[in-house]
Design an enzyme around this catalytic site. Structure first.
Site, short mmCIF file in Angstrom:
data_model
loop_
_atom_site.label_atom_id
_atom_site.label_comp_id
_atom_site.label_asym_id
_atom_site.label_seq_id
_atom_site.Cartn_x
_atom_site.Cartn_y
_atom_site.Cartn_z
N ASP A 18 8.37 47.47 8.58
CA ASP A 18 7.19 47.66 7.75
C ASP A 18 5.93 47.53 8.97
O ASP A 18 5.99 46.74 9.96
CB ASP A 18 6.92 46.45 6.74
CG ASP A 18 5.76 47.10 5.92
OD1 ASP A 18 5.34 48.13 5.63
OD2 ASP A 18 5.59 46.06 5.33
N HIS A 35 4.44 56.55 11.47
CA HIS A 35 5.83 56.89 11.20
C HIS A 35 6.67 57.32 12.38
O HIS A 35 7.80 56.94 12.42
CB HIS A 35 6.14 57.56 10.12
CG HIS A 35 5.39 57.20 8.59
ND1 HIS A 35 5.49 55.76 8.36
CD2 HIS A 35 4.50 57.58 7.64
CE1 HIS A 35 5.09 55.54 7.11
NE2 HIS A 35 4.40 56.46 6.92
N LEU A 129 29.21 49.94 15.76
CA LEU A 129 28.07 49.16 14.74
C LEU A 129 27.92 50.34 13.61
O LEU A 129 27.98 51.55 13.84
CB LEU A 129 26.61 49.29 15.46
CG LEU A 129 25.55 48.96 14.52
CD1 LEU A 129 25.51 47.52 14.08
CD2 LEU A 129 24.26 49.11 15.28
C1 IPE Z 1 9.15 48.35 2.00
O1 IPE Z 1 7.92 48.63 2.78
C2 IPE Z 1 9.72 49.87 2.00
C3 IPE Z 1 10.02 50.17 3.42
C4 IPE Z 1 9.81 49.49 4.86
C5 IPE Z 1 10.82 51.45 3.51
P1 IPE Z 1 6.35 48.85 1.93
O2 IPE Z 1 5.34 48.94 2.51
O3 IPE Z 1 6.66 50.09 0.96
O4 IPE Z 1 6.50 47.57 0.67
P2 IPE Z 1 5.14 47.20 0.08
O5 IPE Z 1 4.76 48.22 -0.82
O6 IPE Z 1 4.17 46.60 0.94
O7 IPE Z 1 5.96 45.81 -0.96
C1 IPE Z 2 6.78 51.20 6.58
O1 IPE Z 2 5.68 51.35 7.11
C2 IPE Z 2 7.62 52.63 6.47
C3 IPE Z 2 7.65 53.08 4.95
C4 IPE Z 2 7.47 52.30 3.96
C5 IPE Z 2 8.15 54.56 5.10
P1 IPE Z 2 4.33 51.41 6.03
O2 IPE Z 2 4.23 53.03 5.85
O3 IPE Z 2 4.52 50.61 4.76
O4 IPE Z 2 3.20 50.79 7.02
P2 IPE Z 2 1.98 49.93 6.35
O5 IPE Z 2 2.71 48.82 5.49
O6 IPE Z 2 1.34 50.77 5.56
O7 IPE Z 2 1.17 49.44 7.59
MG MG Z 3 4.23 48.82 4.01
#
Ligand code: IPE
Ligand code: IPE
Ligand code: MG
Length: 246
Positions: A18, A35, A129
């Site tokens: 995240d 991303h 792995l």
């Molecule tokens: C969880 O992250 C999903 C992934 C990393 C793929 P999110 O950024 O979507 O989670 P929330 O919405 O903050 O809980």
């Molecule tokens: C995680 O990073 C990747 C996905 C959920 C695909 P985020 O896109 O949730 O990044 P933040 O949390 O908004 O910084």
């Molecule tokens: Mg996020």
């Protein structure tokens, strides 16, 4: 260095990767830039955990709730996902890494579905792995599909409902053939599970850090393993019982 670093590595590590969006916004860049950077960290994490002797690495790449993001971001994520698999599957294969996908694929377009199958097929005999990539995955979805599979077998007269026990239930889950998760890592500062693995986290050790996923370095990956090695996993027993057992 302390002797606890000689403890065996976790067999199964799962990660909520995240913070990509915030990483990009801090640099006044579009979220998609974060991303793309995040994919580089994912590659490094796969190499790192393979070197560390971990058997299963489960990565949360796209949750069942991520469809709620703006359509443009969802479509960029799907494109990036396809491109990353097209360009990295051969290298994964050379490194002895098996890749599999867990989640509901039915919502993906035919091109992406075909690539998921192709990456699984090309790497299926690798044993160094196993990387389980969770895409359109949700812990609720997983539990519901397991319950449905068991209900179908009961309805068909193949299974007695009263004979269903925890191992049988677990075997129907998307990671039915994996050991339960030993170590959970979430980068990006949030302290929540966000509908990732639910059943498999029953006795998992949690490691949260504020570092945004694109900045998550090998040093920090090692810190997570070191922290895991220092934890005493009691599984309901007392500390004295475990220490007495040597
Ligand atoms: C969880 O992250 C999903 C992934 C990393 C793929 P999110 O950024 O979507 O989670 P929330 O919405 O903050 O809980
Ligand atoms: C995680 O990073 C990747 C996905 C959920 C695909 P985020 O896109 O949730 O990044 P933040 O949390 O908004 O910084
Ligand atoms: Mg996020």
């Amino acid at each position: 260095m302390t002797s606890d670093l000689e403890a065996p590595p976790p067999r199964h590590v799962c990660i909520i990767m995240d913070g990509n969006g915030r990483w990009a916004r801090k640099r006044l860049m579009p979220r998609s830039f974060g991303h793309r950077k995040g994919v580089e960290t994912t590659r490094r994490a796969i190499e790192f955990f393979a070197r560390s002797g971990v058997e299963h690495l489960t990565l949360f790449a796209f949750s069942s709730e991520n469809w709620n993001r703006p359509a443009e971001e969802v479509s960029q994520l799907m494109d990036l996902f396809l491109q990353s698999l097209e360009s990295n599957t051969d290298e994964l294969c050379e490194q002895g890494i098996r890749i599999r996908f867990i989640g509901d694929r039915s919502r993906f377009d035919a091109g992406l579905r075909a690539q998921l199958e192709e990456s699984e097929r090309l790497t299926r005999n690798n044993r160094r792995l196993t990387v389980n990539v969770a895409v359109n995955y949700g812990g609720h979805w997983d539990l519901v599909q397991a319950a449905r599979a068991l209900a179908r077998r009961v309805a068909a007269g193949e299974l007695d409902a009263d004979a269903i026990d925890a191992p049988q239930f677990a075997a129907q889950l998307a990671l039915g053939d994996c050991p339960e998760a030993d170590l959970f890592i979430r980068t990006g500062g949030e302290r929540r599970i966000s509908n990732f693995l639910l059943w498999q986290l029953a006795y998992t050790e949690f490691y949260f850090c504020d570092t945004l996923w694109p900045d998550f370095s090998e040093t920090e990956m090692q810190q997570a393993l070191d922290e895991f090695a220092r934890r005493q996993r009691r599984f309901g027993k007392t500390g004295e019982q475990l220490e007495g057992a040597g």
